[in-house]
Design a protein around this motif. Structure first.
Motif, PDB file in Angstrom:
ATOM      1  N   THR A 189     -46.936 -25.228   2.232  1.00  0.00           N
ATOM      2  CA  THR A 189     -47.045 -25.719   0.853  1.00  0.00           C
ATOM      3  C   THR A 189     -47.811 -24.733  -0.021  1.00  0.00           C
ATOM      4  O   THR A 189     -48.610 -23.933   0.471  1.00  0.00           O
ATOM      5  N   VAL A 246     -49.979 -25.649  -2.183  1.00  0.00           N
ATOM      6  CA  VAL A 246     -51.312 -26.185  -2.482  1.00  0.00           C
ATOM      7  C   VAL A 246     -52.308 -25.811  -1.388  1.00  0.00           C
ATOM      8  O   VAL A 246     -53.322 -25.176  -1.641  1.00  0.00           O
ATOM      9  N   SER A 247     -51.997 -26.199  -0.128  1.00  0.00           N
ATOM     10  CA  SER A 247     -52.983 -25.979   0.945  1.00  0.00           C
ATOM     11  C   SER A 247     -52.434 -25.122   2.074  1.00  0.00           C
ATOM     12  O   SER A 247     -53.163 -24.804   2.998  1.00  0.00           O
ATOM     13  N   GLY A 248     -51.143 -24.789   2.001  1.00  0.00           N
ATOM     14  CA  GLY A 248     -50.555 -24.030   3.104  1.00  0.00           C
ATOM     15  C   GLY A 248     -50.167 -24.899   4.289  1.00  0.00           C
ATOM     16  O   GLY A 248     -49.854 -24.387   5.361  1.00  0.00           O
ATOM     17  N   GLY A 261     -36.704 -18.010  -5.346  1.00  0.00           N
ATOM     18  CA  GLY A 261     -37.662 -18.889  -4.690  1.00  0.00           C
ATOM     19  C   GLY A 261     -37.558 -20.339  -5.122  1.00  0.00           C
ATOM     20  O   GLY A 261     -36.931 -20.665  -6.130  1.00  0.00           O
ATOM     21  N   ASN A 262     -38.203 -21.211  -4.339  1.00  0.00           N
ATOM     22  CA  ASN A 262     -38.347 -22.627  -4.678  1.00  0.00           C
ATOM     23  C   ASN A 262     -37.051 -23.329  -5.040  1.00  0.00           C
ATOM     24  O   ASN A 262     -36.993 -24.072  -6.015  1.00  0.00           O
ATOM     25  N   LYS A 292     -47.093 -20.229  -2.103  1.00  0.00           N
ATOM     26  CA  LYS A 292     -46.517 -20.110  -3.449  1.00  0.00           C
ATOM     27  C   LYS A 292     -45.419 -19.065  -3.468  1.00  0.00           C
ATOM     28  O   LYS A 292     -45.477 -18.074  -2.742  1.00  0.00           O
ATOM     29  N   ARG A 293     -44.449 -19.250  -4.346  1.00  0.00           N
ATOM     30  CA  ARG A 293     -43.433 -18.219  -4.503  1.00  0.00           C
ATOM     31  C   ARG A 293     -44.036 -17.057  -5.281  1.00  0.00           C
ATOM     32  O   ARG A 293     -45.047 -17.204  -5.971  1.00  0.00           O
ATOM     33  N   GLU A 294     -43.379 -15.905  -5.152  1.00  0.00           N
ATOM     34  CA  GLU A 294     -43.843 -14.757  -5.920  1.00  0.00           C
ATOM     35  C   GLU A 294     -43.109 -14.705  -7.239  1.00  0.00           C
ATOM     36  O   GLU A 294     -41.950 -15.104  -7.331  1.00  0.00           O
ATOM     37  N   ILE A 295     -43.782 -14.186  -8.251  1.00  0.00           N
ATOM     38  CA  ILE A 295     -43.143 -14.061  -9.555  1.00  0.00           C
ATOM     39  C   ILE A 295     -41.972 -13.079  -9.423  1.00  0.00           C
ATOM     40  O   ILE A 295     -42.062 -12.085  -8.731  1.00  0.00           O
ATOM     41  N   ARG A 325     -39.211 -13.780  -7.967  1.00  0.00           N
ATOM     42  CA  ARG A 325     -38.385 -14.059  -6.811  1.00  0.00           C
ATOM     43  C   ARG A 325     -37.864 -15.483  -6.868  1.00  0.00           C
ATOM     44  O   ARG A 325     -38.416 -16.321  -7.524  1.00  0.00           O
ATOM     45  N   GLU A 337     -43.914 -24.297 -12.062  1.00  0.00           N
ATOM     46  CA  GLU A 337     -44.420 -24.497 -10.704  1.00  0.00           C
ATOM     47  C   GLU A 337     -45.482 -23.429 -10.381  1.00  0.00           C
ATOM     48  O   GLU A 337     -45.649 -22.463 -11.114  1.00  0.00           O
ATOM     49  N   ARG A 338     -46.144 -23.622  -9.267  1.00  0.00           N
ATOM     50  CA  ARG A 338     -47.166 -22.657  -8.848  1.00  0.00           C
ATOM     51  C   ARG A 338     -46.510 -21.366  -8.389  1.00  0.00           C
ATOM     52  O   ARG A 338     -45.491 -21.386  -7.708  1.00  0.00           O
ATOM     53  N   THR A 339     -47.126 -20.268  -8.747  1.00  0.00           N
ATOM     54  CA  THR A 339     -46.615 -18.983  -8.306  1.00  0.00           C
ATOM     55  C   THR A 339     -47.816 -18.114  -7.955  1.00  0.00           C
ATOM     56  O   THR A 339     -48.949 -18.402  -8.320  1.00  0.00           O
ATOM     57  N   MET A 340     -47.564 -17.026  -7.212  1.00  0.00           N
ATOM     58  CA  MET A 340     -48.649 -16.116  -6.842  1.00  0.00           C
ATOM     59  C   MET A 340     -49.271 -15.539  -8.113  1.00  0.00           C
ATOM     60  O   MET A 340     -48.586 -15.380  -9.122  1.00  0.00           O
ATOM     61  N   ARG A 347     -37.391 -16.745 -14.098  1.00  0.00           N
ATOM     62  CA  ARG A 347     -36.874 -17.349 -12.864  1.00  0.00           C
ATOM     63  C   ARG A 347     -37.718 -18.529 -12.375  1.00  0.00           C
ATOM     64  O   ARG A 347     -37.316 -19.247 -11.466  1.00  0.00           O
ATOM     65  N   ASN A 394     -39.425 -22.181 -12.163  1.00  0.00           N
ATOM     66  CA  ASN A 394     -39.008 -23.525 -12.563  1.00  0.00           C
ATOM     67  C   ASN A 394     -40.052 -24.172 -13.456  1.00  0.00           C
ATOM     68  O   ASN A 394     -41.251 -24.108 -13.179  1.00  0.00           O
ATOM     69  N   GLU A 429     -51.098 -33.085  -2.645  1.00  0.00           N
ATOM     70  CA  GLU A 429     -51.894 -33.344  -1.445  1.00  0.00           C
ATOM     71  C   GLU A 429     -53.186 -34.101  -1.773  1.00  0.00           C
ATOM     72  O   GLU A 429     -54.301 -33.655  -1.501  1.00  0.00           O
TER      73      GLU A 429
END
Lengths: 98, 378, 473
Positions: free
Chosen positions: A45, A47-49, A72-73, A93-96, A98, B239-242, B296, B298, C385
């Motif tokens: 995930t 959030v926490s992996g 991604g995602n 988390k996905r990479e920007i 991707r 969404e969350r991203t690096m 890209r 979401n 979570e």
């Protein structure tokens, strides 16, 4: 966890999971193909992996998120496989881009 | 819970909470009266910048006030962490306003010039950077970015966690937070304030109005005024991203959690239950032109919120002549100014009087003059 | 990728969801001459009940049962009806002006309809037990989807836990196909049998009775069933390894690779709520249901809801509700065309028949409190979570309802947008505050109700006032 039942006569579709060839069937969603592959396809995930696998298979839980053909995602349970599809299991988390 | 307090703060958003936390911190017996689950809440809809640049055109005092807040935010963050264990992720390594195309960059330069030319304003080192300079600090900018303004004092924070930390801290200081107590009427009787709410009357020796745009109706009940000009803003969140964005922008920022927030719009509308999707589209388009890689990602949520906005855009801090002990506080930048509210306003309220030297410029009496200009918010 | 877009910008009727209600509605409306667009997120029609009915590898009718194959008739009907059918299309926005945001084929666009019928169906009720986020724990419906659409069957040590009609159906289907099930944990509260008794007469004459009983018998003959289960917990290191349960005061642990959970379905309210449709708390079905008139019409002019999204009634009722909503649309837009289709009374009679015995099922399979309202470290919001204790802590410092809770804990702010935690949050807060769920309320929902990419959002129509609201110099 899952196996295919004996009388599945659908055409085989070759996809790649983290670079490894996997035989899916025409009409499989990505999530179904991943389950049937027998591989360890747990994502982590954002959030926490924590490790997760698909929970609902109908597009609502977002625990099937996966990188498909470099994007991604994506919801693996809604996307059908196609020949040569490249799937990557997401870790966090996905990479920007991707 | 008791029904009588030293001080009642009306409004439990970031402004009211920061003041109440500050009051609790110095040992006052305080309650915070707030609305219920559904209300117009700027504090839960904001963009979470701790922002200095471009503030104060038309009121030099506001630049100094803002700088002071920016300077004392680290102390607020540290005290909250110490008290509650919650890291509000305050970051102050400079922020940008990016321009798309030459015309926007010229407009920004002109604004900067007007700010510089103001006598009496604190210099906050806002400067215009060209495209190459920007690209060195923000490597992912798109080809249309012509440059931007930069201010080293700008920063941001996790505003929801700040909200939670303040509320957690208030509880630890013994402040009674009382939701579902919207105040409908205030009476000043024999040196005491009586506050009517659907869930009973609350009494207090002093009151602080921190009810956002509702201050407009509450203030006259205690001989004060708070002319407001609220506007609606929309925000889009991905969404969350690096991590990819090392500095916050006025319109794009990446949170410590990884999500990317995209703003900001301003409409003369007060319905926060609907979205104007063409506006979301414009914001998305501009964000994508600033950082093409964002395209890209979401979008997982979007919302609209109503800004708390005094008529001229600048904060109002005032105290009542006719009902001593009644204070009114309203401002747009409740995140940025939170440290001032906790460390400056709270002690003044506790002492019973606002410091005229520091806060005189923010008195609502300024609205009695005819030439009030509106320019506090960009 | 095939580009897959609506052919027009405007329609008489847009039907959202191609399950039983949506198929029936679109078919009847198009037959009556309405320009009808049927939008569906999946690759093929059928919804969840008739999932993959046109493409399933499981061809032998006995395996999935006659009720499943009934779906193919309705699919044929809608395909012949003249309705435009768009699969793989996600509706992410609907507003009170009946403007619909659609994401399909990688792009987004808006269409407008004179009328909208929401047939977005149901989703499985959250089943927040300890360990329900572990890999290897999933819903029974998820396993059924894998089974119908890809012929996947469990092959490790498998436990099925929960209750309700679908629960028994799925278990029977897995067993018929040679799948492995080691243990069935029935969570039906024993006292519910007594409570349901007064409604038994109607149920005995309903179509569900005979089938249901046969299915339960079929399952019991093949696998061990433990009834009266009052506690379930999943555990394991990084994946499911063990299921612990309690029944009749006895605690037992069994090794497991797969745990399938199900305790009924609830309306999928996100799109309707985001459009501003008024909902109420249903104290019998323990969920939010839209406030509807006799034709499925909602509080928003022009929007009707049919199928399980209107309150759980099952597939047969969904079909009739779809027809009723569609006929109402026909009457409103083409009054003269209504003569060609059966009368409203016909549909209402069919609906009454389909709904017969429903209350018996609702009462019998009313999930018990300990499986709806968790405590301690059990995760409530899977996306962010957040645990039950986190939520209780927030209530203690002042969170009054789901929307304030978001500010404290981010519950419901992840990609699923509260679908997997919303009901739990409402009930947990209601319990903690000693208030009825109706008073606690639900998340305020807004578009996009499903994620779309930023570039999709950026590609949508803009106008001068929108630009002015953003670019201000």
């Amino acid at each position: 966890m899952f196996k295919r039942f004996d009388d599945d006569t659908r055409k085989v579709v070759e996809i790649f999971v983290d670079g490894r060839p996997v035989m899916a069937r025409e009409g499989d969603t990505v999530s179904a193909a991943l389950f049937a592959s027998g591989l360890d396809v747990r994502r982590k995930t954002a959030v926490s992996g924590a490790p997760r696998l698909p929970y609902c298979m109908m597009g609502v839980c977002f625990d099937c998120l996966v990188t498909i053909d470099g994007m991604g995602n994506r919801q693996g349970c809604l996307v059908p496989v196609h020949p040569g599809m490249q799937i990557e299991i997401q870790k966090g988390k996905r990479e920007i881009g991707r | 819970m008791p029904n009588s307090y030293d001080i009642a703060v009306i409004g439990g958003g970031l402004l009211g909470s920061a003041i109440a936390w500050g009051l609790g911190r110095i040992g006052q017996r305080v309650c915070v009266l707030d609305e219920g689950d559904i209300a117009k809440r700027a504090s839960r809809a904001n963009f979470a910048l701790v922002w200095v640049q471009s503030k104060g055109l038309g009121m030099p005092a506001y630049t100094g006030w803002t700088m002071q807040a920016s300077d004392t935010w680290p102390k607020l963050a540290a005290e909250l962490l110490d008290q509650t264990g919650l890291d509000v992720c305050f970051q102050r390594n400079g922020g940008f306003h990016l321009a798309l195309g030459e015309e926007e960059l010229e407009q920004r330069s002109a604004l900067l010039k007007r700010l510089h030319n103001q006598p009496g304003a604190v210099d906050y080192k806002m400067e215009i950077l060209g495209r190459e300079q920007v690209a060195r600090m923000l490597p992912h900018i798109g080809p249309e970015v012509s440059g931007g303004s930069f201010c080293p004092y700008d920063g941001h924070v996790n505003s929801l966690r700040t909200f939670r930390a303040l509320h957690t801290g208030m509880a630890k200081f013994g402040v009674d937070y009382r939701p579902e107590h919207p105040v409908s009427d205030i009476k000043y009787v024999q040196g005491e304030f009586r506050l009517a709410s659907p869930n009973g009357e609350i009494r207090a020796g002093k009151i602080v109005l921190a009810a956002g745009n509702a201050n407009q109706t509450l203030a006259p009940m205690v001989g004060l005024e708070a002319p407001m000009g609220p506007t609606r803003g929309q925000i889009v969140v991905t969404e969350r991203t690096m991590p990819f964005l090392p500095h916050p922008l006025t319109t794009v920022r990446q949170t410590d959690e990884g999500t990317v927030m995209i703003g900001d719009s301003k409409e003369d509308m007060l319905d926060d239950t609907v979205l104007n999707l063409p506006i979301s589209s414009v914001m998305a388009d501009r964000a994508q032109r600033m950082f093409p890689l964002l395209g890209r990602l979401n979008v997982v949520r979007s919302w609209s919120g109503i800004r708390v906005m005094p008529k001229d855009g600048f904060p109002i801090y005032d105290q009542s002549e006719t009902c001593p002990g009644a204070f009114v506080t309203c401002c747009h930048s409740g995140v940025t100014l939170a440290s001032n509210h906790a460390f400056e306003i709270a002690p003044m309220v506790a002492a019973g009087a606002l410091d005229k030297k520091k806060l005189g410029a923010f008195s609502a009496t300024r609205f009695q003059k005819s030439d009030v200009r509106t320019s506090g918010y960009y | 990728m095939t580009i897959n877009r609506p052919m027009r910008d405007e329609y008489d009727l847009a039907v959202i969801g191609a399950g039983p209600a949506g198929l029936a509605a679109a078919s009847l409306a198009a037959q009556s001459g309405l320009l009808t667009l049927l939008l569906d997120e999946n690759q093929g029609p059928g919804g969840q009940v008739w999932r993959a009915v046109t493409s399933t590898p499981v061809k032998e009718t006995r395996l999935l049962g006659d009720d499943y194959w009934a779906g193919s008739k309705l699919v044929e009907e809608v395909r012949a009806s003249g309705a435009e059918i768009l699969q793989g299309a996600t509706v992410w926005s609907l507003d009170r002006h009946l403007e619909i945001g659609i994401s399909a084929g990688g792009g987004s666009q808006f269409i407008r309809a004179e009328r909208v019928i929401l047939a977005t169906g149901a989703l499985e009720r959250p089943f927040p037990i300890p360990g329900w986020t572990l890999p290897g724990v999933m819903t029974a419906g998820a396993a059924q989807t894998a089974l119908k659409s890809s012929g996947l069957i469990p092959d490790g040590k498998t436990v099925v836990a929960g209750q309700g009609p679908l629960f028994w159906l799925l278990t029977a289907q897995i067993l018929r196909m040679g799948g492995r099930i080691d243990l069935v944990l029935d969570t039906t509260e024993r006292r519910n049998y007594l409570r349901a008794l007064p409604h038994a007469a109607a149920f005995l004459t309903s179509p569900y009775f005979r089938k249901g009983l046969a299915m339960m018998r079929e399952v019991r003959s093949k696998v061990r069933v433990v009834s009266g289960v009052t506690r379930i917990a999943a555990s394991g290191n990084g994946r499911l390894e063990e299921v612990a349960y309690e029944a009749g005061g006895r605690s037992v642990s069994v090794p497991a690779d797969l745990l399938l959970l199900h305790q009924g379905v609830v309306p999928n309210v996100n799109l309707a709520m985001s459009a501003g449709v008024k909902h109420r708390w249903d104290d019998i079905q323990l969920c939010w249901s839209p406030v509807l008139d006799a034709n499925g019409g909602t509080s928003v002019e022009g929007i009707a809801i049919a199928g399980d999204g209107a309150g759980i009634g099952g597939a047969l009722a969904a079909v009739e509700r779809g027809r009723i909503a569609a006929r109402a649309a026909v009457e409103a837009l083409r009054p003269q065309a209504g003569a060609k289709v059966p009368s409203m009374e016909t549909f209402r009679a069919a609906l009454a028949k389909a709904e017969r015995g429903r209350i018996f099922l609702d009462v019998l399979f009313r999930p018990s409190k300990q499986f709806r309202i968790p405590g301690g470290d059990t995760i409530v919001c899977r996306c962010e979570e957040v645990t039950a204790q986190d939520i209780l802590d927030s209530v203690a410092i002042g969170a009054t309802g789901p929307n304030q809770l978001k500010a404290y804990r981010r519950t419901g702010m992840g990609p699923c947008q509260g679908r997997l935690c919303g009901l739990t949050v409402t009930e947990l807060m209601a319990e903690a505050r000693g208030k009825p769920p109706e008073e606690i309320g639900y998340y305020r929902l807004r578009a996009p109700v499903k994620p779309i990419t930023l570039s999709e959002l950026a590609s949508l129509p803009k106008n001068e006032s929108a630009t002015k609201a953003v670019v201000r110099g």
